[in-house]
Design a protein around this motif. Sequence first.
Motif, PDB file in Angstrom:
ATOM      1  N   ALA A  19       0.650  -1.443  -0.063  1.00 36.35           N
ATOM      2  CA  ALA A  19       0.104   0.092  -0.007  1.00 36.35           C
ATOM      3  C   ALA A  19       0.909   1.127   0.182  1.00 36.35           C
ATOM      4  O   ALA A  19       2.003   1.661   0.948  1.00 36.35           O
ATOM      5  CB  ALA A  19      -1.080   0.305   1.685  1.00 36.35           C
ATOM      6  N   ILE A  20       1.237   1.889  -0.964  1.00 37.25           N
ATOM      7  CA  ILE A  20       1.934   3.653  -1.236  1.00 37.25           C
ATOM      8  C   ILE A  20       0.549   4.361  -0.598  1.00 37.25           C
ATOM      9  O   ILE A  20      -0.059   4.613  -1.529  1.00 37.25           O
ATOM     10  CB  ILE A  20       2.609   3.219  -2.634  1.00 37.25           C
ATOM     11  N   THR A  21       0.339   5.452   0.269  1.00 40.88           N
ATOM     12  CA  THR A  21       0.080   6.201   0.760  1.00 40.88           C
ATOM     13  C   THR A  21       0.989   7.380   0.836  1.00 40.88           C
ATOM     14  O   THR A  21       1.621   7.343   1.683  1.00 40.88           O
ATOM     15  CB  THR A  21      -0.912   5.881   2.353  1.00 40.88           C
ATOM     16  N   SER A  22       0.683   8.625   1.148  1.00 42.72           N
ATOM     17  CA  SER A  22       0.864   9.696   1.735  1.00 42.72           C
ATOM     18  C   SER A  22      -0.086  10.714   2.096  1.00 42.72           C
ATOM     19  O   SER A  22      -1.334  10.989   1.810  1.00 42.72           O
ATOM     20  CB  SER A  22       1.682  10.032   1.064  1.00 42.72           C
ATOM     21  N   ALA A  23       0.607  11.331   2.894  1.00 39.18           N
ATOM     22  CA  ALA A  23      -0.765  12.371   3.888  1.00 39.18           C
ATOM     23  C   ALA A  23      -1.068  13.794   1.871  1.00 39.18           C
ATOM     24  O   ALA A  23      -1.780  14.827   2.650  1.00 39.18           O
ATOM     25  CB  ALA A  23      -0.626  12.882   4.875  1.00 39.18           C
ATOM     26  N   GLU A  24       0.354  14.084   1.728  1.00 38.15           N
ATOM     27  CA  GLU A  24       0.077  15.041   0.455  1.00 38.15           C
ATOM     28  C   GLU A  24       0.333  14.058  -0.882  1.00 38.15           C
ATOM     29  O   GLU A  24       0.217  13.521  -0.776  1.00 38.15           O
ATOM     30  CB  GLU A  24       2.299  15.461   0.902  1.00 38.15           C
TER      31      GLU A  24
ATOM     32  N   GLY B 213       5.055  11.597  -5.041  1.00 45.07           N
ATOM     33  CA  GLY B 213       6.078  10.044  -5.419  1.00 45.07           C
ATOM     34  C   GLY B 213       5.441   8.924  -5.628  1.00 45.07           C
ATOM     35  O   GLY B 213       5.947   8.271  -5.883  1.00 45.07           O
ATOM     36  N   LYS B 214       4.127   9.376  -5.306  1.00 38.52           N
ATOM     37  CA  LYS B 214       3.145   7.901  -5.226  1.00 38.52           C
ATOM     38  C   LYS B 214       3.270   6.838  -6.333  1.00 38.52           C
ATOM     39  O   LYS B 214       3.221   6.070  -6.984  1.00 38.52           O
ATOM     40  CB  LYS B 214       1.811   7.712  -4.284  1.00 38.52           C
ATOM     41  N   THR B 215       2.869   8.333  -7.467  1.00 36.76           N
ATOM     42  CA  THR B 215       2.482   7.505  -9.376  1.00 36.76           C
ATOM     43  C   THR B 215       4.445   7.120  -9.584  1.00 36.76           C
ATOM     44  O   THR B 215       4.696   5.884 -10.257  1.00 36.76           O
ATOM     45  CB  THR B 215       2.233   8.543 -10.257  1.00 36.76           C
TER      46      THR B 215
ATOM     47  N   LEU C 131      -1.926  -0.521  -8.867  1.00 34.57           N
ATOM     48  CA  LEU C 131      -3.150   0.653  -9.267  1.00 34.57           C
ATOM     49  C   LEU C 131      -2.530   1.803  -8.904  1.00 34.57           C
ATOM     50  O   LEU C 131      -2.803   2.048  -7.588  1.00 34.57           O
ATOM     51  CB  LEU C 131      -4.276  -0.741  -8.541  1.00 34.57           C
ATOM     52  N   ASP C 132      -3.261   2.724  -9.474  1.00 34.90           N
ATOM     53  CA  ASP C 132      -2.911   3.700  -9.317  1.00 34.90           C
ATOM     54  C   ASP C 132      -4.078   4.840  -9.229  1.00 34.90           C
ATOM     55  O   ASP C 132      -5.067   4.039  -9.321  1.00 34.90           O
ATOM     56  CB  ASP C 132      -2.328   4.224 -10.671  1.00 34.90           C
ATOM     57  N   GLU C 133      -4.381   5.044  -7.931  1.00 30.87           N
ATOM     58  CA  GLU C 133      -5.240   6.145  -7.590  1.00 30.87           C
ATOM     59  C   GLU C 133      -7.126   4.786  -6.988  1.00 30.87           C
ATOM     60  O   GLU C 133      -8.068   5.104  -7.532  1.00 30.87           O
ATOM     61  CB  GLU C 133      -6.052   7.340  -8.207  1.00 30.87           C
ATOM     62  N   SER C 134      -5.950   3.725  -6.779  1.00 33.57           N
ATOM     63  CA  SER C 134      -7.621   3.187  -6.447  1.00 33.57           C
ATOM     64  C   SER C 134      -8.026   3.038  -5.367  1.00 33.57           C
ATOM     65  O   SER C 134      -9.452   2.622  -5.396  1.00 33.57           O
ATOM     66  CB  SER C 134      -6.849   1.420  -5.762  1.00 33.57           C
ATOM     67  N   ASP C 135      -8.000   3.945  -3.776  1.00 29.18           N
ATOM     68  CA  ASP C 135      -8.798   4.883  -3.613  1.00 29.18           C
ATOM     69  C   ASP C 135     -10.273   5.061  -4.269  1.00 29.18           C
ATOM     70  O   ASP C 135     -11.345   4.838  -3.626  1.00 29.18           O
ATOM     71  CB  ASP C 135      -8.725   4.982  -2.616  1.00 29.18           C
TER      72      ASP C 135
END
Length: 136
Positions: free
Chosen positions: A65-70, A74-76, A113-117
Motif C-alpha cells: 500500500a503506497i500512501t501519503s498525507a501529501e 511521488g506515489k505514482t 493500481l494508481d488511485e485505487s481508492d
Amino acid sequence: ELEQLASKTPEYKPGEPVDLAALLSDVRGIITRYVVLGQHQADAVTLWVAHTHTVEAAEVTPYLAITSAEKRCGKTRLLENLDLLVAHPWLTGRTTAAALARKVDRDCPTLLLDESDAAFAGDKEYAEILRSVLNT
C-alpha cells in the motif's frame, strides 16, 4: 532515464546462480534513485519486488500500500519504478470491470493500481470486481 537504467541491470536467467544480496541491492538502488523513501520503506518495497517474482512459491501474498498525507509526493513515480521491476506488471489507473477480470485471469499480472481508492468510490461493478480480485 529510468528505463535506460533498468535495461542496464544484469539479466538473470532461471537456473543460474544469483547473488541475491547484489540483486536486491541493485533493485533498491533503482528504486531509491528516483523515489525518496526511508530505509525501512525502501527495504520493504525491494523485498516486495522480489516477492512478485516468487509468488508461486508462497501460500499468501502481501499488498504493498503506497500512501501519503501529501499530494504529489511521488506515489505514482514509485509505481512507474515498480512497473519496470516487478514480475508481469500492469500499471493501471482505471480500466473496465470486464477488462480487469479478463487480464487477471489470462496473464496473472502484478497489479499496480494508481488511485485505487477512487475506484472503490466510483462504478459499483468495477469496485466489486476489483475487491474480488484483491481478495482472491
